[in-house]
Design a protein around this motif. Structure first.
Motif: not given
Length: 315
Positions: A160-188
């Motif tokens: 939940f994020w409250k932008k400066q100057g705004v009284t209400t919160e915005k909800e961001y559902p968190i979507n954790v995803e795996i990207e399968v790549v051939e290079s540029g990986e975070h981990h192998t």
């Protein structure tokens, strides 16, 4: 649905066991993602422990670390004006005590992932290089089972994020995803068959022994290993992490969340690093503000929950 898999027939079906839409979460791409150099070989803990994380907390725009994150983000993945991605690459140590001798010691956690906001979601994506092998004795690619399980296991949490100057919160559902790549990986990822792995002091399932060594018969503990990639330490025995010591007790207890019991949903604290980095990500969109809270399924909930209209339901 068919997966886009550069190493297999793109028309092949890729359904995980018991889940006819498993591959819908598997983000396989054909070309290298522009990213930092591939990760170095990491020291792994002697069980399903994993290393992730350079320790720097983003607190406010006046914080030098915040500005460093912004500078790095502006130089990374900024190929179009709409592609505002924050790369996280942070390392820190966890000290385990009170467990079996082989588990006690200091281990490095290396958190690497990318963050991006859409109009409705917060995408947390981990780029993994994975071997193209079958799941168990079947023809389903193991990577599709793993991708599906990770997405489902980490579902149900919102920032939940409250932008400066705004009284209400915005909800961001968190979507954790795996990207399968051939290079540029975070981990192998290295695939391991339980029949060929000497677990010794480890207690992973289906061949899983660490953050980057995943079992070809495991679709449970790998979700815990992804938690290390997001910057979380073990939540069992006694853990010293970020100058705080906490006694968790034995592993796989009910009600202690995915970093203790991989069959459960994450706790809100398991997104602590995402929470710290989010203000820098929003600065890329010209917004300043505050993360007010992270909501997660109730402790003890099995993985696969989501927050809908103020209540938790099965995903």
């Amino acid at each position: 649905m068919p997966c886009i898999n550069p190493r297999k027939d793109p028309q092949s079906k890729c359904q995980g066991p018991g889940n006819p839409t498993a591959c819908s979460f598997c983000k396989t791409i054909r070309t290298a993602a522009p990213s930092p150099a591939p990760s170095k070989t990491q020291q792994t803990a002697p069980r399903n422990v994993a290393p992730p994380v350079p320790g720097r907390a983003v607190v406010a725009p006046g914080n030098p670390a915040f500005l460093q994150d912004l500078q790095r983000a502006q130089q990374t993945h900024q190929t179009t004006s709409s592609q505002k991605v924050l790369e996280v690459n942070q390392s820190m140590d966890e000290i385990i005590s009170g467990g079996p001798p082989a588990w006690n010691g200091t281990f490095t956690i290396k958190a690497k992932f990318a963050m991006k906001v859409t109009h409705s979601d917060l995408l947390v994506r981990i780029r993994l290089k994975m071997p193209n092998i079958p799941w168990g004795t079947g023809k389903v690619p193991a990577m599709n089972v793993w991708c599906s399980k990770v997405n489902i296991a980490w579902a149900g949490c919102s920032l939940f994020w409250k932008k400066q100057g705004v009284t209400t919160e915005k909800e961001y559902p968190i979507n954790v995803e795996i990207e399968v790549v051939e290079s540029g990986e975070h981990h192998t990822i290295t695939a391991q068959d339980p029949s060929t792995v000497g677990h010794g002091a480890t207690a992973g399932l289906g061949g899983t022994t660490s953050m980057t060594n995943w079992g070809v018969l495991d679709n449970i503990d790998i979700a815990h290993e992804v938690g290390h990639m997001l910057g979380n330490p073990e939540n069992y025995f006694t853990i010293r992490f970020r100058n705080v010591t906490k006694v968790w007790g034995q592993e796989r207890q009910a009600g202690k969340g995915i970093m203790n019991n991989p069959a459960e949903s994450p706790l809100a604290d398991h997104f602590w690093l995402v929470k710290e980095k989010f203000p820098a990500l929003m600065q890329l969109h010209g917004e300043q503000g505050t993360v007010t809270q992270i909501k997660a399924p109730p402790p003890g909930a099995k993985s696969g929950w989501k927050f809908v209209n103020g209540s938790w339901v099965q995903a």
